[in-house]
Each structure stands twice: as C-alpha cells, then as structure tokens.
Scaffold this active site. Structure first.
Site, PDB file in Angstrom:
ATOM      1  N   GLY A 129       0.808  -1.211   0.000  1.00 37.52           N
ATOM      2  CA  GLY A 129       0.000   0.000   0.000  1.00 37.52           C
ATOM      3  C   GLY A 129       0.842   1.261   0.000  1.00 37.52           C
ATOM      4  O   GLY A 129       1.946   1.322  -0.548  1.00 37.52           O
ATOM      5  N   SER A 130       0.321   2.274   0.669  1.00 39.83           N
ATOM      6  CA  SER A 130       0.933   3.601   0.587  1.00 39.83           C
ATOM      7  C   SER A 130       2.278   3.732   1.289  1.00 39.83           C
ATOM      8  O   SER A 130       2.940   4.772   1.162  1.00 39.83           O
ATOM      9  CB  SER A 130      -0.036   4.649   1.150  1.00 39.83           C
ATOM     10  OG  SER A 130      -1.182   4.738   0.334  1.00 39.83           O
ATOM     11  N   THR A 131       2.705   2.723   2.051  1.00 40.16           N
ATOM     12  CA  THR A 131       4.069   2.800   2.585  1.00 40.16           C
ATOM     13  C   THR A 131       5.077   2.858   1.441  1.00 40.16           C
ATOM     14  O   THR A 131       6.174   3.426   1.592  1.00 40.16           O
ATOM     15  CB  THR A 131       4.395   1.595   3.488  1.00 40.16           C
ATOM     16  OG1 THR A 131       4.224   0.387   2.749  1.00 40.16           O
ATOM     17  CG2 THR A 131       3.492   1.569   4.715  1.00 40.16           C
TER      18      THR A 131
END
Length: 579
Positions: free
Chosen positions: A294-296
């Site tokens: 995801g956004s990591t």
C-alpha cells in the site's frame, strides 16, 4: 684303623643326607615360584579392575552426549544455548527421559501396553503393539517424558522396558520469539528459524563426528533484545484481538547496523509444544510473507523522484482529476482536486500525485530504483524463512503507475522496513541481521542507494506526516518526547480476482527520533475490522497506534531518552497546505 673307619662312616652319612638337602632346596625353590605367580596374578587382577573402575568413574562423570535415534543408534548431541543481546537465555538444552522397549524381552505385549496406557493414555495402541511384538532388539515407545511419567512407569515394573536420557530443547519464553528462534525436531536438530541457521553453520558436521557437546559449544548471541521482543509480541497479539484481524506483525530495526531488535508475527506458536507450528495461518508474515504494502511504498516513490534531481521539495503535481489508463482509473482516497506540492502529495497520500512522481523518472528508472532499494530481490539474512518478492515480468506504464502507490508488486514487511531505514540513515542500504553487528561492521556491507539530501528530505516528510496540525495520516503514531515520523499504508486485498474495498492489509512504517533516527518500527495488520463506534479500519486507525504503543513501551530499553522540547526541524520553503 679306628680313624679310618670314622672317616668312611662320615662320608656314608653325608651321601645319605645329600638327597634330603637337595629335596628341601628344590621344595623351597618351587614354593617361591608359586608364591610369585600368585602375587603376580593378584597384581594383574588388581590392575585390570583398577583400570575398569577408573574408566567407569570417568564415564560416569561425563555428560551423556549419545543416544539412540531409534534402532540405528545415531548420535543425539547437544546444541548451543541461544542468548539475546544482553545474555538472557532464549533457548537451551535440558535432559529428558525417553521410553524404549527391548521386544525380545517382553513377556506379554498386551499386558505391557495395558499398564503403559495407565500412565500414557495417548499412546498409539496399534503402533506400540506392533513394535512390542516384533523381534527387534530395540524400539522407541515415547520420547520426552516428564519426570512424573518416568517415575510412574518405573513403578509398573514391566520387564523389557527402559529409559534413555536425551537432550531436549527448551524455550523459556515460550512463543515470545518463536518465529525468530524456530524449531528443532525430535532428534534435537534445527529445522526452522535460527535453530536451522545454527545447524547450517557447522553444527550438523560436528554432530556427525560426535564432537558436539555442551562443553565445547559456545552460546550463540542474537541481536534480539528480549525486553523489546516481549513488548512487540504483546502489542501484536493485542492488536490482532482488538481489531479482529486474521494476523498482525511488527519489527524494530536499528537503522545504523541493520540489527533486528525485535520481530513478531501473530498467530504464532509455542516451540515447546509446536503441534500447530506448520499451520498455514502461523506463517512468519514479516519475512516469509509477501504483500502489496500500500501507501508505505509512496515513501520510495517520493524518495525516487527527489533523488532523480528532476523534482525538489517545492515541486508541484496536478491532482485535479483522476488518471485514466486503459480500463483503469486512478483516484485519490480523499482527493483535494487541485495542484499539490510534493509534501502534500506525501501527507495526503495522493495516488495521482505519486503516479506523476513515478512518471518523472520513467518505467525503467522506477524498476531499477526499487531493485536498488532491495524491495524486489530476495532478502539476504540469517533467517531461512525469507520469501521472494513479486513484480510484473514486463513493466508497462500501468504497472509503474499502480506500483507507485503500492499496488502491483508484493514484497515482505521486513524488506520494507530495511528500505525505509536506508531513507532515514543518510541513504545507506544495510541488509538485516539477527546477529550482533557494530556500526563499523555495517559500514563495510552498506550500499549508498540515495543521497544524504534525499534522506534529509524524507526525514522531514516523515515528521510532517505525523504532526497533528499538518493533517497527516500518521498523527496517531506520535509519542510525546520521542519525535516519531512515518507513513501509513492501506492496501485493498484481492478477493476472487478483484480488489475489495472492504478487505485491507494495513501497515505503518516509522522512525524515531526523526531528527536523528536510531530505529525504524514497522507494523502490519491483516484484514482488520473497524473498532466499535468507528466506520473505517484504515492504517491510521490501527497500524499507527500499534507503532505508538511499541515506541512508548520500549524506547527506554533501546536507550532513547525522551525530549519534551519543541522540535524545530529546519523546514524547506513550500507551498501552503490550505485547501
């Protein structure tokens, strides 16, 4: 005449006495020889018995380093103790009794089984009966008895039944560090985790030649801090229950040495009773599981754009409208529908802005950068359970766009933490280790993957994202006094071939103290449900609080002192964040 007669008489008497004297001398000589033989025989027997007694005493004082491995009589040797970085015992050998039979001496197998079952009710009747009925000279019946079981079986007085003292592995912490320590089999051989690694480093060879015993094996010290490990596992297990997730995990990593200070994945298992260790849901998700993070991953997308030299902290990206490519439309979760500065792209976690950051670098440059950060190659570390990341065989523009915001590639959480550490420590990628390593040793294996300026900018962005006033998604990870910075990641999971908006894999990667990072903490939580009273279950609501809890409880163990002074990090001039 008289004198002559006396002289002759004397000779006759002497002649008659001579045989008697000779006989006495002969008898005396023979008696001496017999006496000598007796003395020599006694001395010989005493010498033999002395040697035997000495050897028995010697062997009695030795540690029993051999044991039967079934009828083959293979060597069952010791294993070295495993210690944490402070010398606390994580794994050690203990002596246990194992039950065996000599079937040829068993008088009545039925009676023997009936008596044994009173103490060992779980004994396999059919298997045990077949062993006792065989004509073998030796057969194992039960390994690893408790002292009470041994005492009760001895009291039964069954002929042909005996006990062998063996080595058994004991883990004082139970499941606390199970995925790191791993397992041994019934013969005390490492089959998973660091136990397997130790065997692969030469212990197996020592066992084969009978040279592995507890006196000659030095303890193996790990980089793990047992105190921090307790905290991390407790947070992980509680979060899994609190958010009704199917799994959770976390890792604490030293950014300057690559040492893993703690790592946990739940559900886990108890290595002292590993009956469920191979269940698929007990996989070590931190290193042996791959996920779309995801956004990591936007951390690396932004760092890539900055490191390319084509953009800077003041650059802007048009996020006014969604991006359509082929049959896919890329939207923002909470769209601002306007031009965003690079910091805004990061703290608002804009998918559109991240896609345009990747477009600046290009497809091949994007792929090469992720390989350089170690996110797409199999990680090199001591732990055997390491998964290989997944990426498209051929990258197209749609792949680069989706991978920019964390979909379309899968890597391990531990690798993500290692890559984030490189963004925090001045740009040096250091492979993780579960063994102690100094900064000097780490510098020899470190690779410069981004510039120090890029690392400085990323530290700023991480801190900005955790400040409540900035509206960043990491505000719930903030811990007063410890200056935490980080990035959330909420990834939709694939269900029946399609991404589901209701099933998520959440993560949060953080560093502290963010002005001069010492440690990276990464948490994951798989398929969390909204807490009571809340309608969402995004990473900012569950993975971020996990990070805060770990830092709050373990920072003092890690030697990080709280500083409650207002942090004034030098901030580059940038466009206003006003909507």
């Amino acid at each position: 005449m008289a004198a002559l007669w006396i002289k002759r008489k004397k000779k006759v008497l002497e002649a008659r006495a001579a045989p008697a004297f000779a006989l006495d001398a002969k008898k005396k000589k023979s008696g001496n020889r017999a006496r000598n033989r007796v003395v020599m025989a006694i001395a010989g027997f005493m010498g033999i018995y002395g040697i035997i007694s000495g050897r028995l005493i010697y062997y009695g004082m030795q540690e029993d380093t051999t044991g039967y491995n079934g009828p083959t009589g293979a060597v069952l040797a010791s294993r070295p103790d495993i210690l944490d970085r402070n010398g606390e015992v994580l794994a050690t050998d203990i002596k246990t009794a194992s039950l065996y039979a000599e079937p040829r001496k068993i008088i009545d197998p039925d009676e023997a089984i009936e008596l044994l079952s009173t103490v060992l009710p779980d004994l396999n009747f059919e298997q045990t009966y077949n062993r006792l009925k065989s004509n073998a000279g030796f057969a194992w019946l039960k390994r690893g008895l408790t002292p009470q079981q041994k005492s009760q079986i001895m009291a039964l007085g069954i002929p042909g039944i005996g006990f062998r003292t063996e080595k058994s592995r004991f883990y004082p912490g139970g499941p606390t560090a199970s995925h790191i320590l791993g397992l041994v089999n019934i013969d005390n051989q490492g089959i998973a985790g660091m136990e397997k690694y130790i065997d692969e480093q030469g212990l197996s060879d020592l066992r084969d030649v009978g040279l592995a015993d507890s006196r000659s094996l030095e303890p193996v010290k790990l980089s793990i801090d047992l105190r921090v490990q307790h905290v991390v596992r407790d947070v992980v297990v509680n979060a899994m229950q609190r958010y009704r997730a199917i799994a959770a995990g976390a890792v604490v990593l030293n950014v300057h040495t690559g040492e893993v200070l703690a790592m946990a994945s739940a559900p886990d298992f108890d290595p002292n009773n590993p009956f469920n260790a191979l269940d698929k849901d007990r996989l070590n998700r931190m290193s042996a599981g791959t996920f779309e993070m995801g956004s990591t991953i936007k951390s690396f997308t932004t760092a890539m754009a900055l490191d390319s030299g084509k953009v800077n902290i003041n650059s802007t990206f048009d996020a006014t409208r969604p991006i359509t490519i082929g049959h896919q439309t890329i939207r923002d979760f909470h769209g601002k529908h306007r031009i965003l500065t690079l910091p805004e792209v990061f703290i608002y976690s804009s998918n559109i802005g991240s896609a345009k950051e990747a477009d600046v670098v290009g497809i091949e440059g994007h792929r090469a950068f992720l390989h350089r950060l170690g996110l797409l190659d199999r990680m090199q570390t001591e732990l055997p359970e390491v998964a290989r990341p997944m990426e498209p065989k051929v990258w197209k523009k749609v792949h680069s766009i989706t991978i920019a915001f964390g979909h379309g590639m899968a890597t391990t959480p531990l690798q993500t933490a290692v890559g984030a550490a490189a963004l925090m420590n001045g740009g040096k990628l250091i492979e993780p280790t579960f063994l102690p390593r100094t900064e000097e040793e780490a510098s020899k294996v470190a690779k410069q993957v981004v510039s120090e300026k890029t690392s400085e900018d990323m530290r700023y962005l991480y801190r900005l994202n955790s400040e409540k006033g900035s509206g960043g998604s990491g505000a719930r990870a903030n811990v007063p006094g410890y200056r935490v910075g980080g990035k959330t990641g909420t990834a939709e999971k694939v269900v029946n071939g399609r991404y589901s908006s209701d099933v998520r894999f959440n993560a949060f990667v953080a560093a502290f103290p963010i002005d001069k990072p010492e440690y990276v903490v990464l948490t994951i939580i798989d398929e969390p449900k909204p807490e009571e009273g809340k309608v969402a279950a995004t990473a900012g609501l569950n993975a971020a609080p996990m990070v805060a809890d770990i830092i709050r409880r373990s920072a003092s163990f890690l030697g990080v002192k709280p500083d409650f002074k207002e942090e004034n990090m030098a901030a580059p001039t940038m466009v206003s964040f006003d909507d």
